[in-house]
Design an enzyme around this catalytic site. Structure first.
Site, mmCIF file in Angstrom:
data_model
loop_
_atom_site.group_PDB
_atom_site.id
_atom_site.type_symbol
_atom_site.label_atom_id
_atom_site.label_comp_id
_atom_site.label_asym_id
_atom_site.label_seq_id
_atom_site.Cartn_x
_atom_site.Cartn_y
_atom_site.Cartn_z
ATOM 1 N N ASP A 140 -5.115 -4.707 5.324
ATOM 2 C CA ASP A 140 -5.438 -5.578 4.193
ATOM 3 C C ASP A 140 -4.283 -6.574 4.001
ATOM 4 O O ASP A 140 -3.122 -6.223 4.210
ATOM 5 C CB ASP A 140 -5.627 -4.714 2.930
ATOM 6 C CG ASP A 140 -6.240 -5.494 1.788
ATOM 7 O OD1 ASP A 140 -6.816 -6.574 2.034
ATOM 8 O OD2 ASP A 140 -6.142 -5.023 0.636
ATOM 9 N N HIS A 152 -2.447 -0.754 -3.565
ATOM 10 C CA HIS A 152 -3.579 0.162 -3.386
ATOM 11 C C HIS A 152 -3.283 1.462 -4.119
ATOM 12 O O HIS A 152 -2.199 2.017 -3.964
ATOM 13 C CB HIS A 152 -3.805 0.474 -1.899
ATOM 14 C CG HIS A 152 -4.220 -0.732 -1.111
ATOM 15 N ND1 HIS A 152 -3.988 -0.852 0.229
ATOM 16 C CD2 HIS A 152 -4.863 -1.871 -1.473
ATOM 17 C CE1 HIS A 152 -4.471 -2.003 0.666
ATOM 18 N NE2 HIS A 152 -4.999 -2.649 -0.350
ATOM 19 N N SER A 169 0.848 -1.190 0.000
ATOM 20 C CA SER A 169 0.000 0.000 0.000
ATOM 21 C C SER A 169 0.889 1.248 0.000
ATOM 22 O O SER A 169 1.765 1.351 -0.863
ATOM 23 C CB SER A 169 -0.941 -0.072 1.201
ATOM 24 O OG SER A 169 -1.882 0.936 1.163
#
Ligand SMILES: C[S@@+](CC[C@H](N)C(=O)[O-])C[C@H]1O[C@@H](n2cnc3c(N)ncnc32)[C@H](O)[C@@H]1O
Lengths: 272, 192
Positions: free
Chosen positions: B131, B38, B11
């Site tokens: 996540d 992401h 991310s």
């Protein structure tokens, strides 16, 4: 071993749904279907997918819950603003020359996409000579689409999308806000026909000038995608437009040669 | 042990981190690499083009129904979940966000674990959310190899920390060792 059995159980479950209720998910992308099944399983109190199969056969309500799970209805107004901008700038000038226009939204979910198009047509003074057919295989979402009531919490995002899409007026002109909801103006619904249509089992849908089917084909395997693209080709008149989602394509299919790229980046094709 | 594919979840701080890892890989590297980074939903394929220009393997944004090829690097398109299918193709979905993310690392990792089982390597890198933790756990349970970036070397430590907290991972490696480690897995694979 576990995974192997799970995959067999899923095949049997889909077959059962087809034999009993006529809904055919056998040619949907497996990974996504499997996630939906396991999600429902974890919430159902059932232990295995085989138990779930039994429940589906004997409990129609449970089947309907699963249909809701399978039909991924996530959508928004003016999703991919650049797509709507291309429609406005490139496609609308062509449509303006027609005496009347027929547009089909296949897999329209809860209708946000349909009203986005209706707004665009209104602003381009084409709405009155257009009939929009909005279809989905999920009865529940069609009803919601007809109601045109959307959560107010998303209005900010939609307004922003609308502006990026080249909106000519103020987005607030198209709805009235009531408590937590926004009610789409009834005048936008006037020329929209909502109907159930299943892309897997139903066939051609009249001679369209434009078909929009966005973010539906990604859920189908190549065989089913081929069938549906075929169906679209046969439902379009000459020079009609086919609009797919930004990650979808017709270029793998046998119908590929029947279409030229009209706006390549936005997946807007035109039938030869 | 022969590995077939590597999945990577990353991310905030991902672009530089990925560059530092992928640049180690030789042009004959034969495992497939699938990455969820992401990104802002309206980003284009800049990340794939950036990495492609800097690394000796082909890096591309994943297309739906694309066949997963050895020695290729696939990046999830922004705003879509990326899933691995039974027949080793990639598919996309616009399903709801998972862990506030689309693409979600968990979705990629869980579906990849189903398909590649013990032939899968999962790697969690820098990031500001949680996540990927569930997905990494599933990779471990399916017999795959799990690696997490040492949180001290991560631009944002939250994601690696969460992954370490939820799974007994096989290796916790500082950033500079991850690239060479992947190469050594491949060297091992060549020997067999
Ligand atoms: C992710 S939504 C896409 C909504 C909208 N077109 C958009 O892009 O925002 C997918 C829709 O396809 C519908 N769908 C799935 N399978 C279908 C089928 N066999 N026939 C018709 N519609 C289907 C689902 O019910 C769902 O509403």
């Amino acid at each position: 071993m576990k995974i192997e059995n799970e995959n067999i159980e899923i095949k049997l479950l889909l077959e059962a749904m087809y034999l009993k209720y006529g809904y055919d998910f056998k040619n949907y992308s497996k990974a996504s279907i499997k996630r939906r099944i396991l999600y429902r399983l974890s919430r159902s109190g059932l232990k295995t997918i085989s138990e779930m199969q039994h429940k589906i056969l004997y409990d129609k309500q449970f089947f309907e819950i699963l249909i809701q799970d399978f039909s991924i209805n996530v959508t928004e107004m003016f999703r991919d603003p650049s797509f709507y901008k291309s429609i406005r700038e490139k496609v609308i000038p062509v449509l303006k020359k027609l005496p009347f226009i027929k547009i089909w939204h296949a897999g329209c979910a809860t209708g946000e996409e349909v009203y986005s198009m209706a707004i665009l047509l209104k602003e381009e003074s084409l709405y009155d000579k257009t009939t929009i057919y909005a279809t989905d295989f999920n009865e529940g979402v069609i009803k919601k689409a007809k109601d045109g009531i959307y959560p107010a919490e998303r209005l900010k995002e939609y307004t922003c999308n609308y502006q990026k899409a080249g909106g000519k007026s103020s987005f607030a002109d198209y709805y009235s806000a009531k408590y937590d909801y926004a009610l789409i103006n009834k005048s936008l619904e006037k020329n929209i026909v909502f109907a159930e249509h299943n892309l897997v089992t139903d066939w051609v849908f009249g001679e369209m000038n434009m078909i929009m089917c966005r973010n539906v084909l990604i859920y189908f395997n190549r065989d089913l995608q081929t069938r549906v693209i075929h169906l679209f080709r046969n439902s379009l008149c000459k020079d009609g437009f086919l609009c797919l989602g930004s990650k979808e394509s017709i270029r793998f299919s046998e119908c590929s040669d029947d279409f030229v790229d009209f706006v390549k980046k936005e997946k807007i094709y035109r039938k030869k | 042990m022969k590995y077939e594919a590597i999945v990577i979840g990353v991310s905030s701080g991902g672009m530089i981190t990925l560059d530092k890892i992928l640049r180690h890989l030789p042009s004959d590297f034969a495992l497939s690499i699938i990455i969820v980074q992401h990104q802002h939903p309206e980003s284009d394929d800049f990340l794939a083009r950036f990495l492609d220009a800097r690394c000796s393997l082909t890096v591309k944004q994943a297309d739906e129904k694309e066949i997963i090829m050895p020695g290729k690097i696939y990046i999830a398109p922004p705003n879509y979940h990326l899933l691995v299918e039974e027949d080793k193709t990639l598919s996309l979905s616009t399903n709801k966000h998972v862990n506030f993310a689309r693409p979600s690392i968990d979705v990629l990792f869980e579906t990849a674990a189903d398909v590649f089982g013990e032939k899968l390597v999962g790697i969690i890198l820098t990031g500001a959310n949680e996540d990927g933790s569930r997905g990494l756990k599933k990779i471990k349970e399916s017999g795959g190899l799990t690696i997490v970036q040492d949180p001290d070397t991560a631009e944002v430590a939250t994601m690696p920390k969460a992954a370490i907290a939820s799974t007994k991972v096989d290796y916790i490696l500082p950033l500079e060792n991850i690239g060479p480690f992947i190469c050594s897995l491949y060297a091992l694979w060549l020997k067999e």
